[in-house]
Write an enzyme that holds these catalytic residues in place. Structure first.
Site, PDB file in Angstrom:
ATOM      1  N   GLY A 220     -11.549 -10.657 -22.834  1.00 45.92           N
ATOM      2  CA  GLY A 220     -11.087  -9.558 -21.977  1.00 45.92           C
ATOM      3  C   GLY A 220      -9.652  -9.545 -21.501  1.00 45.92           C
TER       4      GLY A 220
ATOM      5  N   ILE B  73      -7.432  -9.718 -15.346  1.00 43.70           N
ATOM      6  CA  ILE B  73      -7.895 -10.933 -14.668  1.00 43.70           C
ATOM      7  C   ILE B  73      -8.046 -12.061 -15.706  1.00 43.70           C
ATOM      8  CG2 ILE B  73      -9.751 -11.934 -13.289  1.00 43.70           C
ATOM      9  CD1 ILE B  73     -10.206  -9.035 -12.156  1.00 43.70           C
TER      10      ILE B  73
ATOM     11  N   ILE C 111     -15.273  -8.256 -19.038  1.00 45.13           N
ATOM     12  CA  ILE C 111     -15.382  -7.034 -19.839  1.00 45.13           C
ATOM     13  C   ILE C 111     -16.027  -5.932 -19.007  1.00 45.13           C
ATOM     14  CG2 ILE C 111     -16.514  -5.995 -21.853  1.00 45.13           C
ATOM     15  CD1 ILE C 111     -16.632  -8.811 -23.100  1.00 45.13           C
TER      16      ILE C 111
ATOM     17  N   TYR D 201     -18.530  -6.498  -9.362  1.00 49.97           N
ATOM     18  CA  TYR D 201     -17.989  -5.831  -8.177  1.00 49.97           C
ATOM     19  C   TYR D 201     -19.116  -5.468  -7.216  1.00 49.97           C
ATOM     20  CZ  TYR D 201     -15.517  -2.688  -5.152  1.00 49.97           C
ATOM     21  OH  TYR D 201     -15.003  -2.102  -4.035  1.00 49.97           O
TER      22      TYR D 201
ATOM     23  N   TYR E  74     -17.366   4.704  -8.083  1.00 49.35           N
ATOM     24  CA  TYR E  74     -17.564   3.627  -9.057  1.00 49.35           C
ATOM     25  C   TYR E  74     -18.551   4.064 -10.149  1.00 49.35           C
ATOM     26  CZ  TYR E  74     -16.907  -1.269 -10.360  1.00 49.35           C
ATOM     27  OH  TYR E  74     -16.544  -2.430 -11.007  1.00 49.35           O
TER      28      TYR E  74
HETATM   29  P1  NAI Z   1      -8.977  -4.978 -17.942  1.00 53.59           P
HETATM   30  O1  NAI Z   1      -8.991  -3.539 -18.301  1.00 53.59           O
HETATM   31  O2  NAI Z   1      -7.702  -5.704 -18.033  1.00 53.59           O
HETATM   32  O3  NAI Z   1     -10.115  -5.767 -18.748  1.00 53.59           O
HETATM   33  C1  NAI Z   1     -11.290  -5.184 -19.258  1.00 53.59           C
HETATM   34  C2  NAI Z   1     -11.460  -5.740 -20.665  1.00 53.59           C
HETATM   35  O4  NAI Z   1     -12.693  -5.351 -21.271  1.00 53.59           O
HETATM   36  C3  NAI Z   1     -10.334  -5.273 -21.614  1.00 53.59           C
HETATM   37  O5  NAI Z   1      -9.644  -6.386 -22.133  1.00 53.59           O
HETATM   38  C4  NAI Z   1     -11.094  -4.541 -22.694  1.00 53.59           C
HETATM   39  O6  NAI Z   1     -10.459  -4.566 -23.959  1.00 53.59           O
HETATM   40  C5  NAI Z   1     -12.417  -5.304 -22.668  1.00 53.59           C
HETATM   41  N1  NAI Z   1     -13.470  -4.621 -23.430  1.00 53.59           N
HETATM   42  C6  NAI Z   1     -13.847  -3.309 -23.333  1.00 53.59           C
HETATM   43  N2  NAI Z   1     -14.788  -3.039 -24.253  1.00 53.59           N
HETATM   44  C7  NAI Z   1     -15.018  -4.196 -24.944  1.00 53.59           C
HETATM   45  C8  NAI Z   1     -15.882  -4.550 -26.019  1.00 53.59           C
HETATM   46  N3  NAI Z   1     -16.715  -3.663 -26.587  1.00 53.59           N
HETATM   47  N4  NAI Z   1     -15.863  -5.829 -26.488  1.00 53.59           N
HETATM   48  C9  NAI Z   1     -15.029  -6.743 -25.946  1.00 53.59           C
HETATM   49  N5  NAI Z   1     -14.196  -6.469 -24.904  1.00 53.59           N
HETATM   50  C10 NAI Z   1     -14.184  -5.204 -24.425  1.00 53.59           C
HETATM   51  O7  NAI Z   1      -9.504  -4.998 -16.406  1.00 53.59           O
HETATM   52  P2  NAI Z   1      -9.979  -6.180 -15.430  1.00 53.59           P
HETATM   53  O8  NAI Z   1      -9.946  -5.588 -14.073  1.00 53.59           O
HETATM   54  O9  NAI Z   1      -9.229  -7.423 -15.705  1.00 53.59           O
HETATM   55  O10 NAI Z   1     -11.508  -6.340 -15.815  1.00 53.59           O
HETATM   56  C11 NAI Z   1     -12.133  -7.567 -16.051  1.00 53.59           C
HETATM   57  C12 NAI Z   1     -13.493  -7.635 -15.382  1.00 53.59           C
HETATM   58  O11 NAI Z   1     -13.331  -7.678 -13.960  1.00 53.59           O
HETATM   59  C13 NAI Z   1     -14.417  -6.437 -15.666  1.00 53.59           C
HETATM   60  O12 NAI Z   1     -15.739  -6.901 -15.812  1.00 53.59           O
HETATM   61  C14 NAI Z   1     -14.277  -5.633 -14.403  1.00 53.59           C
HETATM   62  O13 NAI Z   1     -15.363  -4.768 -14.189  1.00 53.59           O
HETATM   63  C15 NAI Z   1     -14.227  -6.774 -13.382  1.00 53.59           C
HETATM   64  N6  NAI Z   1     -13.779  -6.384 -12.049  1.00 53.59           N
HETATM   65  C16 NAI Z   1     -12.595  -5.714 -11.899  1.00 53.59           C
HETATM   66  C17 NAI Z   1     -12.194  -5.296 -10.647  1.00 53.59           C
HETATM   67  C18 NAI Z   1     -10.948  -4.482 -10.484  1.00 53.59           C
HETATM   68  O14 NAI Z   1     -10.776  -3.838  -9.432  1.00 53.59           O
HETATM   69  N7  NAI Z   1     -10.044  -4.498 -11.444  1.00 53.59           N
HETATM   70  C19 NAI Z   1     -12.983  -5.591  -9.419  1.00 53.59           C
HETATM   71  C20 NAI Z   1     -14.177  -6.370  -9.691  1.00 53.59           C
HETATM   72  C21 NAI Z   1     -14.561  -6.726 -10.958  1.00 53.59           C
END
Ligand code: NAI
Length: 271
Positions: free
Chosen positions: A15, A22, A95, A150, A160
């Site tokens: 991810g 993150i 993810i 989250y 959300y």
């Molecule tokens: P981000 O957008 O940088 O990361 C999300 C990742 O999921 C991306 O790298 C994307 O390419 C990957 N992804 C999407 N579809 C995919 C697939 N089919 N196979 C493999 N990878 C896939 O955003 P972030 O915020 O770093 O997200 C990481 C995690 O943290 C997620 O689970 C998100 O829900 C969680 N999170 C984020 C918060 C926020 O406010 N940003 C708060 C709490 C949890």
């Protein structure tokens, strides 16, 4: 600061999309702590190419995998253990994606094909990943698996959307699979429930600006940043948390236990 907490440990980090992710910050911290890993993301995300910079910096190889596809995950785990020279000690599932959120479909009128896709990417992919790790016996004893979640899994945050349901499902998978992983392989499985964080996924939520400032005002320690999350994950990958499992752990500056804060009351007080 580095404590060598992950010296000699091997893992997979899902991810990392760009420097705000993150997972990106976590990869940098794992590297600083002496851990070796393979980076992975969906082939379409890899096309943007930013991950190459991270791979170079952390001496990591990149293996593409769509986390909804069992054959991709099988290939990933086989190659990762080969490249890293043994079984794995840690895995980060970072993810999330909702098509309904992306396309602005309201929660009350979802497109269920999109709902299904988002659920598969954001929640079931965690089950599939653990299925492959478990059945290939790819984790070392006392290994650690972490997924990010989250608080909308427990409480209502209207914008959300269906991600709230996906996160509830994800947290349940952590407990249910974590039971068997603990019993049979001595591997722990936890979720970290993170503050709103300005990343690509985070900023996709409608009204994110107001949402993140509100959370910050409500939290006695302020919002946890992506680096705070990376550091917390390091502790869960380290040997210092060997019997922490089946938990949903809040990394949120205290938000989840606050009813109201002085800062928020002030904002509403009438003259
Ligand atoms: P981000 O957008 O940088 O990361 C999300 C990742 O999921 C991306 O790298 C994307 O390419 C990957 N992804 C999407 N579809 C995919 C697939 N089919 N196979 C493999 N990878 C896939 O955003 P972030 O915020 O770093 O997200 C990481 C995690 O943290 C997620 O689970 C998100 O829900 C969680 N999170 C984020 C918060 C926020 O406010 N940003 C708060 C709490 C949890």
């Amino acid at each position: 600061m580095s404590y060598n907490l992950l010296k000699g440990k091997r893992g997979i980090i899902f991810g990392a999309l760009d420097e705000h992710s993150i997972a990106w910050k976590t990869a940098e911290r794992v590297h600083e702590e002496g851990g070796k890993f393979v980076l992975t993301n969906a082939p379409i995300a890899l096309r943007m190419g930013q991950i190459n910079e991270l791979a170079e910096k952390t001496n990591a190889e990149i293996i593409p995998a769509d986390a909804t596809k069992m054959e991709d995950l099988e290939n990933l785990v086989e190659k990762a253990t080969e490249i890293l020279g043994g079984k794995l000690d840690f895995v980060l599932h970072s993810i999330g994606m909702s098509v309904n959120v992306r396309k602005g479909k309201h929660y009350t009128e979802q497109n269920y094909d999109w709902t299904h896709k988002g659920w598969d990417v954001s929640a079931v992919s965690f089950h599939k990943t653990m299925n492959v790790l478990y059945n290939k016996d790819a984790m070392n004893e006392w290994g650690s698996i972490v997924a990010l979640t989250y608080m909308a899994a427990q409480r209502v945050f209207p914008d959300y959307n269906d991600m709230a349901d996906n996160k509830a499902y994800l947290e349940s998978i952590a407990r249910s699979f974590g039971y068997f992983f603990g019993r049979d392989k001595k591997v722990r499985v936890n979720t970290i429930s993170q503050s709103p964080t300005p990343t690509t996924a985070g900023k996709g939520v409608k009204g994110f600006g107001g949402f993140i400032s509100y959370a910050d005002k409500m939290s006695p320690l302020g919002n946890a940043t992506a680096i705070d999350c990376a550091n917390y994950t390091i502790t869960l990958f380290s040997d210092l948390t060997k019997r922490v499992t089946l938990q949903n752990l809040y990394n949120d500056g205290g938000f989840s236990n606050v009813g109201v804060s002085d800062g928020v009351i002030e904002a509403f007080e009438e003259e």
